[in-house]
Write a protein that holds these residues in place. Sequence first.
Motif, short mmCIF file in Angstrom:
data_model
loop_
_atom_site.label_atom_id
_atom_site.label_comp_id
_atom_site.label_asym_id
_atom_site.label_seq_id
_atom_site.Cartn_x
_atom_site.Cartn_y
_atom_site.Cartn_z
N LEU A 6 0.86 -1.19 0.00
CA LEU A 6 0.00 0.00 0.00
C LEU A 6 0.88 1.23 0.00
O LEU A 6 1.74 1.39 0.87
N PHE A 7 0.67 2.09 -0.99
CA PHE A 7 1.34 3.39 -1.02
C PHE A 7 0.31 4.45 -0.66
O PHE A 7 -0.64 4.68 -1.40
N ASN A 8 0.50 5.07 0.48
CA ASN A 8 -0.38 6.14 0.97
C ASN A 8 0.30 7.47 0.64
O ASN A 8 1.45 7.68 1.01
N THR A 11 -1.15 13.71 3.11
CA THR A 11 -0.42 14.34 4.20
C THR A 11 -1.21 14.33 5.50
O THR A 11 -0.65 14.63 6.55
N HIS A 12 -2.49 14.00 5.44
CA HIS A 12 -3.31 13.90 6.66
C HIS A 12 -3.07 12.55 7.32
O HIS A 12 -2.84 11.55 6.65
N ASP A 13 -3.16 12.51 8.63
CA ASP A 13 -3.01 11.25 9.35
C ASP A 13 -4.03 11.19 10.47
O ASP A 13 -3.94 11.99 11.41
N PRO A 14 -5.02 10.34 10.41
CA PRO A 14 -5.28 9.43 9.29
C PRO A 14 -6.03 10.17 8.19
O PRO A 14 -6.82 11.06 8.46
N SER A 15 -5.76 9.78 6.98
CA SER A 15 -6.43 10.43 5.86
C SER A 15 -7.63 9.61 5.42
O SER A 15 -7.69 8.40 5.65
N ASN A 16 -8.56 10.27 4.77
CA ASN A 16 -9.72 9.57 4.24
C ASN A 16 -9.31 8.53 3.20
O ASN A 16 -9.86 7.43 3.16
N SER A 17 -8.33 8.86 2.37
CA SER A 17 -7.89 7.89 1.35
C SER A 17 -7.21 6.70 2.00
O SER A 17 -7.40 5.55 1.56
N ALA A 18 -6.42 6.91 3.05
CA ALA A 18 -5.77 5.79 3.74
C ALA A 18 -6.81 4.94 4.47
O ALA A 18 -6.72 3.69 4.46
N ILE A 19 -7.80 5.57 5.08
CA ILE A 19 -8.86 4.83 5.76
C ILE A 19 -9.58 3.94 4.75
O ILE A 19 -9.82 2.75 5.00
N LEU A 20 -9.91 4.49 3.59
CA LEU A 20 -10.62 3.73 2.56
C LEU A 20 -9.73 2.59 2.03
O LEU A 20 -10.20 1.46 1.85
N ALA A 21 -8.45 2.87 1.83
CA ALA A 21 -7.53 1.83 1.35
C ALA A 21 -7.41 0.70 2.36
O ALA A 21 -7.35 -0.48 1.99
N LYS A 22 -7.38 1.04 3.63
CA LYS A 22 -7.26 0.00 4.65
C LYS A 22 -8.54 -0.84 4.74
O LYS A 22 -8.48 -2.03 5.08
N LEU A 23 -9.67 -0.28 4.37
CA LEU A 23 -10.89 -1.07 4.26
C LEU A 23 -10.79 -2.04 3.07
O LEU A 23 -11.24 -3.18 3.16
N VAL A 24 -10.19 -1.57 1.99
CA VAL A 24 -9.96 -2.43 0.83
C VAL A 24 -9.06 -3.61 1.22
O VAL A 24 -9.24 -4.73 0.75
N LEU A 25 -8.12 -3.37 2.12
CA LEU A 25 -7.14 -4.38 2.51
C LEU A 25 -7.47 -5.11 3.81
O LEU A 25 -6.65 -5.91 4.29
N LYS A 26 -8.63 -4.87 4.36
CA LYS A 26 -9.01 -5.46 5.65
C LYS A 26 -8.87 -6.99 5.61
O LYS A 26 -9.37 -7.65 4.71
N GLY A 27 -8.17 -7.52 6.62
CA GLY A 27 -7.99 -8.97 6.73
C GLY A 27 -6.89 -9.53 5.84
O GLY A 27 -6.67 -10.74 5.83
N LEU A 28 -6.21 -8.69 5.09
CA LEU A 28 -5.11 -9.13 4.23
C LEU A 28 -3.78 -8.69 4.82
O LEU A 28 -3.70 -7.67 5.51
N ASP A 29 -2.75 -9.43 4.52
CA ASP A 29 -1.40 -9.09 4.96
C ASP A 29 -0.80 -8.15 3.92
O ASP A 29 -0.73 -8.50 2.73
N TYR A 30 -0.38 -6.97 4.35
CA TYR A 30 0.20 -6.01 3.42
C TYR A 30 1.22 -5.14 4.13
O TYR A 30 1.23 -5.03 5.35
N GLN A 31 2.07 -4.52 3.33
CA GLN A 31 3.03 -3.56 3.84
C GLN A 31 2.54 -2.16 3.47
O GLN A 31 2.11 -1.93 2.34
N VAL A 114 -4.62 -1.48 -7.58
CA VAL A 114 -5.90 -1.00 -7.05
C VAL A 114 -5.70 0.48 -6.75
O VAL A 114 -4.77 0.85 -6.04
N LEU A 115 -6.54 1.30 -7.31
CA LEU A 115 -6.46 2.74 -7.14
C LEU A 115 -7.55 3.18 -6.18
O LEU A 115 -8.73 2.87 -6.38
N VAL A 116 -7.16 3.89 -5.12
CA VAL A 116 -8.11 4.42 -4.14
C VAL A 116 -7.95 5.93 -4.12
O VAL A 116 -6.87 6.43 -3.80
#
Length: 181
Positions: A6-8, A11-31, A114-116
Amino acid sequence: MKKILLFNSSTHDPSNSAILAKLVLKGLDYQDINLNNVQIGDVQDFRFASSWPRQDDDYYRISEQLQAADVIVLATPVYWYGVAATLKRFIDRWSESLKVDDNFRAAMQGKQIVLVIVGGDNPIVKGQPIVEQFNYICEFLGMELLTSVIGEANRPNTIQNDSHALSQAEAANTMLKKLCQ
């Protein structure tokens, strides 16, 4: 098992795009790589020179991780109807890799993207040029744009109010889980 990166680029932490990406990746192993926490210099165009001077930054280490990944999730806010500068800078440097790394093009072929993207000004419509840009990038490098997840949010932590984006994220998550079995 597929290696997911995952490339986030927000500049916001947490950002809306990162939150959405982490939902895409929920339950998966990722860096997770936050492009704001690494130093990547602007591309220096030496495509037609005899050599390309190496910059003293983190790009080469991150490029190795990129090349080793099977699935790449790119999460970005929409800034002025384009991707965040940190993501754009990272992708611009791929020109350098194409010139100096004989393995780069072959390593990128077959990668699944995957583009978020999350924006506040009708991103489902106005984010389409970004999706098209990534279609062209994928086509050029022989990668596959699996899906794009587009959310609408402006203020921090408001992506949860976009039920359509949450549904898209869940569908993308289901697809990735099947793909990674």
